[in-house]
Write a protein that holds these residues in place. Structure first.
Motif, PDB file in Angstrom:
ATOM      1  N   ALA A 317       0.844  -1.203   0.000  1.00 39.39           N
ATOM      2  CA  ALA A 317       0.000   0.000   0.000  1.00 39.39           C
ATOM      3  C   ALA A 317       0.872   1.244   0.000  1.00 39.39           C
ATOM      4  N   GLU A 318       1.981   1.202   0.743  1.00 36.82           N
ATOM      5  CA  GLU A 318       2.885   2.349   0.792  1.00 36.82           C
ATOM      6  C   GLU A 318       3.518   2.604  -0.576  1.00 36.82           C
ATOM      7  N   SER A 320       2.271   1.806  -3.543  1.00 31.10           N
ATOM      8  CA  SER A 320       1.327   2.372  -4.512  1.00 31.10           C
ATOM      9  C   SER A 320       0.924   3.778  -4.095  1.00 31.10           C
ATOM     10  N   PHE A 321       1.087   4.103  -2.807  1.00 30.99           N
ATOM     11  CA  PHE A 321       0.789   5.462  -2.377  1.00 30.99           C
ATOM     12  C   PHE A 321       1.866   6.440  -2.842  1.00 30.99           C
ATOM     13  N   TRP A 322       3.119   6.038  -2.687  1.00 34.62           N
ATOM     14  CA  TRP A 322       4.222   6.951  -2.993  1.00 34.62           C
ATOM     15  C   TRP A 322       4.683   6.882  -4.434  1.00 34.62           C
ATOM     16  N   PRO A 324       2.930   6.370  -7.700  1.00 35.65           N
ATOM     17  CA  PRO A 324       1.636   6.191  -8.369  1.00 35.65           C
ATOM     18  C   PRO A 324       1.710   5.327  -9.622  1.00 35.65           C
ATOM     19  N   THR A 327       0.949   0.318  -9.897  1.00 40.89           N
ATOM     20  CA  THR A 327      -0.473   0.176  -9.593  1.00 40.89           C
ATOM     21  C   THR A 327      -0.702  -0.980  -8.627  1.00 40.89           C
ATOM     22  N   ARG A 328      -1.938  -1.046  -8.172  1.00 39.80           N
ATOM     23  CA  ARG A 328      -2.310  -2.121  -7.261  1.00 39.80           C
ATOM     24  C   ARG A 328      -2.128  -3.486  -7.920  1.00 39.80           C
TER      25      ARG A 328
ATOM     26  N   ARG B  59      -3.648  12.639  -7.348  1.00 39.24           N
ATOM     27  CA  ARG B  59      -3.127  11.351  -6.878  1.00 39.24           C
ATOM     28  C   ARG B  59      -4.292  10.424  -6.577  1.00 39.24           C
ATOM     29  N   ASP B  60      -4.035   9.131  -6.607  1.00 38.63           N
ATOM     30  CA  ASP B  60      -5.120   8.227  -6.230  1.00 38.63           C
ATOM     31  C   ASP B  60      -4.588   7.013  -5.479  1.00 38.63           C
ATOM     32  N   PHE B  61      -5.504   6.299  -4.880  1.00 39.12           N
ATOM     33  CA  PHE B  61      -5.151   5.126  -4.082  1.00 39.12           C
ATOM     34  C   PHE B  61      -6.278   4.106  -4.207  1.00 39.12           C
ATOM     35  N   GLU B  62      -5.892   2.855  -4.529  1.00 44.95           N
ATOM     36  CA  GLU B  62      -6.884   1.783  -4.588  1.00 44.95           C
ATOM     37  C   GLU B  62      -6.663   0.858  -3.402  1.00 44.95           C
ATOM     38  N   GLN B  68      -7.442  -0.784   4.552  1.00 49.67           N
ATOM     39  CA  GLN B  68      -6.488   0.179   4.000  1.00 49.67           C
ATOM     40  C   GLN B  68      -7.147   1.477   3.568  1.00 49.67           C
ATOM     41  N   ASN B  75      -3.798   9.187   4.987  1.00 52.96           N
ATOM     42  CA  ASN B  75      -2.498   9.496   4.387  1.00 52.96           C
ATOM     43  C   ASN B  75      -2.576  10.749   3.525  1.00 52.96           C
ATOM     44  N   PHE B  76      -3.629  10.820   2.708  1.00 54.79           N
ATOM     45  CA  PHE B  76      -3.786  11.993   1.838  1.00 54.79           C
ATOM     46  C   PHE B  76      -4.080  13.231   2.677  1.00 54.79           C
TER      47      PHE B  76
END
Lengths: 367, 329
Positions: A317-318, A320-322, A324, A327-328, B59-62, B68, B75-76
């Motif tokens: 998760a970290e 894909s957060f940092w 971009p 991807t997942r 920005r995005d997050f899946e 999570q 986090n954002f």
């Protein structure tokens, strides 16, 4: 001779898994490189995100707690030669039992009073869900792999029906129950111990999971039932000749397996979400299969593998957060590679490492 | 009175922009991912369009697990991203929790309501748009049997189905066949099964089928096109997919809601509160373009326009499934 066996055991339980993970990460690194990203940076986020801070460790162990429950569930069955894919559905149904207890008690009693019947209900529902495929396997010879997969889908159907029609919070768009009151939430570890895990949902379920691991170790290696389970797993025909009932072992094993899987909901529902939500297991049952394979069915190995997968989840998760551009799906690919190398191809390097170890052993007396 | 109201609105907008965080948007998607051909992807489309139009990055997050999601939102927010858009109604409790911790950050909740001053909740009156396409379906049907194929049997899909059934009944349909595709995330992305269900409904006599099932709908529309009956699309205007077959589409502009939220935030005009978008607000509508022009007779068009006008004016009330978790049909 004894030390020689021990070296091989060390190779089996420590060296090989580490090598497998390293190879998986190496190939993942190539994939990351292929999409134009820096693999070292990704590994950095993986490690620092999951183990670099109290909060990161809290999340890692929180995920590991769920995986430990489902991993143990799969392992207990595997010792009897039963390959169950059903932990996902059993955890889902177990969550229903836990939520029902929480919803009826949370406003009246403190959490430690709720916990006992909630955990019992989770185990009961999980075990009940495992019973049907177990019975079909034991009595009718219906293949457990097929039936447990099908039962995961049936569990999804039941849960949607129950959530949408029976226990949904009125007026809520999401198929979920109301939030549990204080009495339905187990404390986070940061609230009862002098540790700083930030906002991580790591909670007292961790101790429940460790207790479950000890229970499985005692059950499999220190009891008569455990001996019968292992005998059946090693050679069902011989075990039957020795007077061990295949039907009994199959059903008992699957009941224990389902009960362990059903406990995962304590961690997720009472420890984090505070409500029963659609599709809350989100794959922990399948990770449980990988964890059990990787841990060679031994509670210690499963615990280590669970933490590894916790690292992959939280660190993933970290990443894909940092980053971009990772991807997942790419994170899932990395997790898949770890499963492939640590599970399916786990013995690929065994022979060569054995001969390497033997080389040292042969040369040792000459020194 | 009106002037006074506008002045108040302007003042409030100024106050909002004075405290608003810097424009640095982020989106948190549900576990089904941003390419789920459904809710999440509509939000993604809107954000991508905004990016293409203005050059503003986001920005995005899946989330891979629901646990999570809260972490992603926090986090954002903790790093000053604003607005933070949450596409999955399953995360409204998580959003509410984080929004309370960060009162200076703007949030957007799609498809559900979080009652906080820094959260804009955007919901849609799907029942209104579905009513109109149901009416069109029944009026265009020869067999007076119409079909509805949903993704998963969850409240939001029932909301579509309930509105559609009411419209179809008003249009004289005698048989309304309703089916759902599945019980897991893949229910919204299973075109093969969608096609099978469409075939089954047509076998039962349905000659118009409305698919409210994300990517599953692609299979439904294809099957209907192969058989020469009529289909109705959903979310975006899908009329172009099979001209001559697509009777119309029930458009639900999640993408526009995301686009507008980003636009408002960029221009410092972001406001919290609930936006409930129906026919009157163009949040939902039925699509009429050159691809289905020839399929809509003047009588049908007049009836649809009349229903739309009456619903917008409030003289015709469409029952909302969410109001009591029940559907009269």
């Amino acid at each position: 001779m004894a030390s020689f066996l021990n070296i091989r055991r060390i190779v089996d339980f420590a060296v090989l898994p580490l090598m497998n993970v390293a190879v998986a990460l190496l190939i993942s690194g190539l994939v990351v490189l292929f999409v134009g990203q820096n693999p070292l940076e990704a590994v950095g986020y993986l490690i620092s995100g999951s183990l670099g801070s109290g909060e990161g460790i809290g999340f890692t162990l929180y995920f590991a707690t769920s995986f430990l429950f489902t991993g143990l569930a799969v392992a207990v069955a595997s010792h009897a030669g039963l390959f169950t894919i059903g932990a996902e559905g059993q955890a889902y149904l177990g969550g229903l039992g836990i939520a029902l207890v929480c919803l009826s008690l949370d406003r009246f009693v403190p959490w430690y009073v709720t916990l006992v019947p909630a955990a019992a209900a989770g185990m009961l529902f999980g075990a009940a869900w495992a019973f049907i495929p177990a019975y079909l396997q034991a009595k009718r010879g219906s293949h457990l792999v097929i039936t447990t997969i099908m039962f995961n889908f049936i569990a999804s159907s039941i849960m949607i029906y129950v959530l949408v029609n029976l226990i949904k919070e009125p007026g809520s768009m999401a198929p979920q129950t109301r939030l549990f009151d204080k009495g339905g939430l187990v404390p986070k570890l940061g609230e009862i111990l002098p540790v700083n895990i930030g906002t991580a949902p790591l909670n007292v379920s961790l101790f429940l999971a460790i207790a479950a691991a000890v229970f499985v170790w005692v059950l499999i290696w220190k009891t008569k039932l455990g001996f019968e389970i292992r005998s059946t797993g090693a050679n069902p025909a011989a075990a039957r000749n020795a007077g061990i009932s295949y039907v009994k072992i199959t059903i008992v094993c699957m009941l224990i397996s389902g009960a362990l899987a059903g406990l995962a909901g304590v961690n997720i529902l009472m420890g984090d979400l505070g409500k029963l939500q659609l599709d809350f297991p989100a794959g922990i049952g399948l990770v449980g299969v990988a964890v059990a394979l990787m841990g060679r069915g031994h509670p210690v190995g499963i615990a280590i593998a669970s933490v590894l997968f916790g690292v992959l989840y939280q660190g993933g998760a970290e990443i894909s957060f940092w980053m971009p551009n990772i991807t997942r799906e790419l994170i899932m690919l990395i997790q898949g590679l770890v499963i492939l190398f640590a599970g399916a191809l786990s013995l690929m390097f065994r022979k060569s490492v054995y001969s390497l170890v033997d080389l040292f052993r042969v040369s040792k007396p000459e020194v | 009175m009106r002037k006074y109201l506008m002045a108040t609105v302007a003042l409030m907008a100024m106050a909002a922009s004075a405290t608003a965080a810097d424009f640095n948007p982020a989106i948190v998607y549900g576990t089904s991912g941003k390419f789920d051909k459904s809710f999440n992807e509509m939000a993604y489309t809107g954000a991508e369009k905004f990016k293409a139009d203005t050059g503003s990055e986001y920005r995005d997050f899946e989330a891979q697990a629901d646990s999570q999601a809260e972490q992603g939102i926090r986090n954002f927010a903790s790093r000053g991203f604003s607005p933070v858009i949450v596409t999955n109604f399953g995360y409204k409790d998580q959003l509410a929790k984080v929004a309370k911790e960060f009162p200076d950050i703007d949030f957007v909740m799609l498809d559900d309501v979080v009652d906080l001053p820094n959260v804009r909740s955007v919901t849609f009156k799907e029942e209104q748009g579905s009513y109109v396409v149901g009416l069109i379906a029944a009026l265009s049907s020869k067999s007076k049997a119409v079909g509805f194929i949903g993704g998963m049997d969850i409240p939001i899909i029932r909301k579509f189905g309930c509105g559609y059934a009411q419209g179809a009944a008003a249009g004289g349909a005698t048989n309304i066949i309703r089916n759902m595709t599945g019980t897991t995330n893949s229910a919204f992305n299973d075109p093969v099964k969608g096609g099978e269900i469409a075939a089954s409904q047509m076998g039962q006599g349905a000659d118009v089928i409305f698919a409210a099932a994300g990517g599953t709908g692609i299979g439904v529309l294809q099957k209907v096109a192969d058989t020469g009956k009529f289909a109705i699309g959903v979310d975006s205007n899908q009329n172009y997919m099979h001209p001559g077959v697509m009777l119309t589409s029930m458009v639900k502009r999640v993408d526009v809601a995301v686009y507008n939220a980003l636009k408002d935030a960029k221009e410092g005009r972001f406001t919290g509160g609930v936006q409930s978008l129906g026919l009157a607000e163009n949040g939902v509508d039925w699509a009429l373009d050159e691809n289905n022009r020839s399929l809509i007779s003047p009588e049908v068009e007049a009836a649809a326009a009349k229903a739309k006008q009456e619903i917008s004016a409030g003289t015709l009330e469409v029952h909302d499934y969410m109001s009591d978790d029940k559907c009269p049909l």
